[in-house]
Motif scaffolding. Structure first.
Motif, PDB file in Angstrom:
ATOM      1  N   ASP A   1       0.778  -0.974  -0.053  1.00 57.23           N
ATOM      2  CA  ASP A   1      -0.040   0.206   0.189  1.00 57.23           C
ATOM      3  C   ASP A   1       0.905   1.340   0.041  1.00 57.23           C
ATOM      4  O   ASP A   1       1.812   1.393   0.385  1.00 57.23           O
ATOM      5  N   SER A   2       0.252   2.519  -0.448  1.00 64.60           N
ATOM      6  CA  SER A   2       0.795   3.759  -0.302  1.00 64.60           C
ATOM      7  C   SER A   2       0.666   4.236   1.324  1.00 64.60           C
ATOM      8  O   SER A   2      -0.225   4.127   1.895  1.00 64.60           O
ATOM      9  N   PRO A   3       1.886   4.781   1.829  1.00 67.38           N
ATOM     10  CA  PRO A   3       1.917   5.087   3.124  1.00 67.38           C
ATOM     11  C   PRO A   3       0.924   6.112   3.331  1.00 67.38           C
ATOM     12  O   PRO A   3       0.854   7.212   2.362  1.00 67.38           O
ATOM     13  N   LYS A   4       0.378   6.424   4.453  1.00 66.98           N
ATOM     14  CA  LYS A   4      -0.496   7.418   4.738  1.00 66.98           C
ATOM     15  C   LYS A   4      -0.012   8.613   5.158  1.00 66.98           C
ATOM     16  O   LYS A   4       0.865   8.513   5.917  1.00 66.98           O
ATOM     17  N   VAL A   5      -0.169   9.930   4.603  1.00 62.79           N
ATOM     18  CA  VAL A   5       0.381  11.056   4.843  1.00 62.79           C
ATOM     19  C   VAL A   5      -0.507  11.633   6.122  1.00 62.79           C
ATOM     20  O   VAL A   5      -1.689  11.934   5.693  1.00 62.79           O
ATOM     21  N   VAL A   6       0.196  11.860   7.184  1.00 63.83           N
ATOM     22  CA  VAL A   6      -0.524  12.529   8.333  1.00 63.83           C
ATOM     23  C   VAL A   6      -0.834  13.773   8.064  1.00 63.83           C
ATOM     24  O   VAL A   6       0.044  14.587   7.754  1.00 63.83           O
ATOM     25  N   ALA A   7      -2.005  14.522   8.034  1.00 63.62           N
ATOM     26  CA  ALA A   7      -2.381  15.950   7.952  1.00 63.62           C
ATOM     27  C   ALA A   7      -1.745  16.622   9.154  1.00 63.62           C
ATOM     28  O   ALA A   7      -1.267  16.040  10.174  1.00 63.62           O
ATOM     29  N   ASP A   8      -1.246  17.811   8.898  1.00 61.79           N
ATOM     30  CA  ASP A   8      -0.847  18.694   9.850  1.00 61.79           C
ATOM     31  C   ASP A   8      -1.536  19.396  10.734  1.00 61.79           C
ATOM     32  O   ASP A   8      -2.646  19.283  10.666  1.00 61.79           O
ATOM     33  N   TYR A   9      -1.022  18.983  12.050  1.00 61.15           N
ATOM     34  CA  TYR A   9      -2.052  19.048  13.337  1.00 61.15           C
ATOM     35  C   TYR A   9      -1.803  20.918  13.734  1.00 61.15           C
ATOM     36  O   TYR A   9      -0.566  21.438  13.639  1.00 61.15           O
ATOM     37  N   ASP A  10      -3.098  21.395  14.086  1.00 61.72           N
ATOM     38  CA  ASP A  10      -2.536  23.028  14.353  1.00 61.72           C
ATOM     39  C   ASP A  10      -2.178  22.943  15.983  1.00 61.72           C
ATOM     40  O   ASP A  10      -1.363  23.980  16.202  1.00 61.72           O
ATOM     41  N   ARG A  11      -2.411  21.936  16.728  1.00 61.37           N
ATOM     42  CA  ARG A  11      -2.284  22.153  17.945  1.00 61.37           C
ATOM     43  C   ARG A  11      -2.541  20.430  18.678  1.00 61.37           C
ATOM     44  O   ARG A  11      -3.094  19.780  18.091  1.00 61.37           O
ATOM     45  N   PHE A  12      -1.668  20.194  19.812  1.00 59.68           N
ATOM     46  CA  PHE A  12      -1.918  18.929  20.183  1.00 59.68           C
ATOM     47  C   PHE A  12      -2.453  19.045  21.765  1.00 59.68           C
ATOM     48  O   PHE A  12      -1.947  20.068  22.296  1.00 59.68           O
ATOM     49  N   GLU A  13      -3.563  18.274  22.090  1.00 57.76           N
ATOM     50  CA  GLU A  13      -3.699  18.390  23.497  1.00 57.76           C
ATOM     51  C   GLU A  13      -2.913  17.772  24.526  1.00 57.76           C
ATOM     52  O   GLU A  13      -2.097  16.567  24.186  1.00 57.76           O
ATOM     53  N   PRO A  14      -2.936  18.295  25.524  1.00 52.16           N
ATOM     54  CA  PRO A  14      -1.855  17.745  26.489  1.00 52.16           C
ATOM     55  C   PRO A  14      -2.014  16.291  26.970  1.00 52.16           C
ATOM     56  O   PRO A  14      -3.198  15.798  27.047  1.00 52.16           O
TER      57      PRO A  14
END
Length: 253
Positions: free
Chosen positions: A119-132
């Motif tokens: 399969d093609s590797p999944k490209v993870v979308a850019d995160y705006d922020r990360f929860e603690p």
């Protein structure tokens, strides 16, 4: 193929589709959950078309009775015989039979390591922020969030933290193995893989579903694209395949 047999094939296919969509989780091996209503509609249409054909053309026994009771045809009124039997439909309709029987009796499993390797590797979308992350205990993460935090979180929230993740086993390179999830946009045909390389634990058999805890494998720089998508395992537990195998959910601790 006679028309009544075509109707039976339509009916059988419709019943198989409805069985997969309504009575267990089979359909979720092939399509996203949001498409289940459309499968139900398609199954009902097929069942309706099959029943209509059976009622219109009659069952084979009833047709034989009607044929025997019909008056002798007038040869003068018959159309010219060109030497071909026109009572048969396209033989390609028989292609409906194998998938219908498979859904009814031998349903194929969800996609697994064989597909992930191709399969093609999944490209993870850019995160705006990360929860603690939780202050205590292993932090339950989906593979999507683990990959995002490893390569995008400049606060290095994964540094020294134990995380909890789940997926199925797929072979890796150089004797390693990978924790894997397959994600789909619509159905199994458009699947893409998410993988995290596992260190420090013997590989279970391919396609085994596991839940594991561990810490980020220190290679590269956290918060950048050089960060390794890898885990040093502390504990590993085999688990059943989830009902929706294409949803990348964080495991319940």
């Amino acid at each position: 193929m006679k028309r009544n047999l075509q109707a039976v094939l339509l009916l059988l296919t419709g019943v198989a589709v409805l069985r997969a969509a309504l009575f267990d989780d089979l359909a979720l091996r092939y399509v996203k959950e949001g498409l289940l209503p459309f499968l139900v509609i398609a199954g009902l249409v097929l069942v309706g078309a099959g029943l209509l054909g059976v009622v219109r053309d009659g069952l084979p026994f009833a047709r034989r009775q009607r044929t025997q009771s019909d008056p002798e045809p007038d040869p003068a009124s018959d159309p010219p015989n060109d030497g071909h039997d026109h009572s048969h439909g396209p033989r390609v309709a028989w292609l409906l039979l194998p998938p219908a029987l498979a859904l009814l009796f031998f349903a194929p499993p969800a996609l697994g390591s064989y597909t992930a390797a191709r399969d093609s590797p999944k490209v993870v979308a850019d995160y705006d922020r990360f929860e603690p992350l939780p202050a205590h205990g292993p932090a339950p993460l989906s593979l999507t969030e683990f990959i995002g935090r490893a390569q995008q979180d400049d606060k290095e929230s994964l540094k020294g933290r134990t995380v909890l993740m789940s997926g199925f086993v797929s072979p890796g390179k150089g004797g390693t193995w990978q924790l894997t999830r397959l994600l789909v946009a619509c159905c199994a045909a458009d699947s893409q893989s998410l993988t995290v390389t596992v260190h420090g634990a013997k590989a279970p058999p391919a396609d085994t579903w596991v839940k594991l805890t561990g810490t980020w494998h220190p290679k590269g720089t956290l918060g950048t694209s050089s960060a390794a998508l890898a885990l040093d395992v502390d504990s590993l537990e085999r688990i059943p395949e989830p009902p929706s195998p294409y949803l990348d959910r964080a495991p319940v601790p």
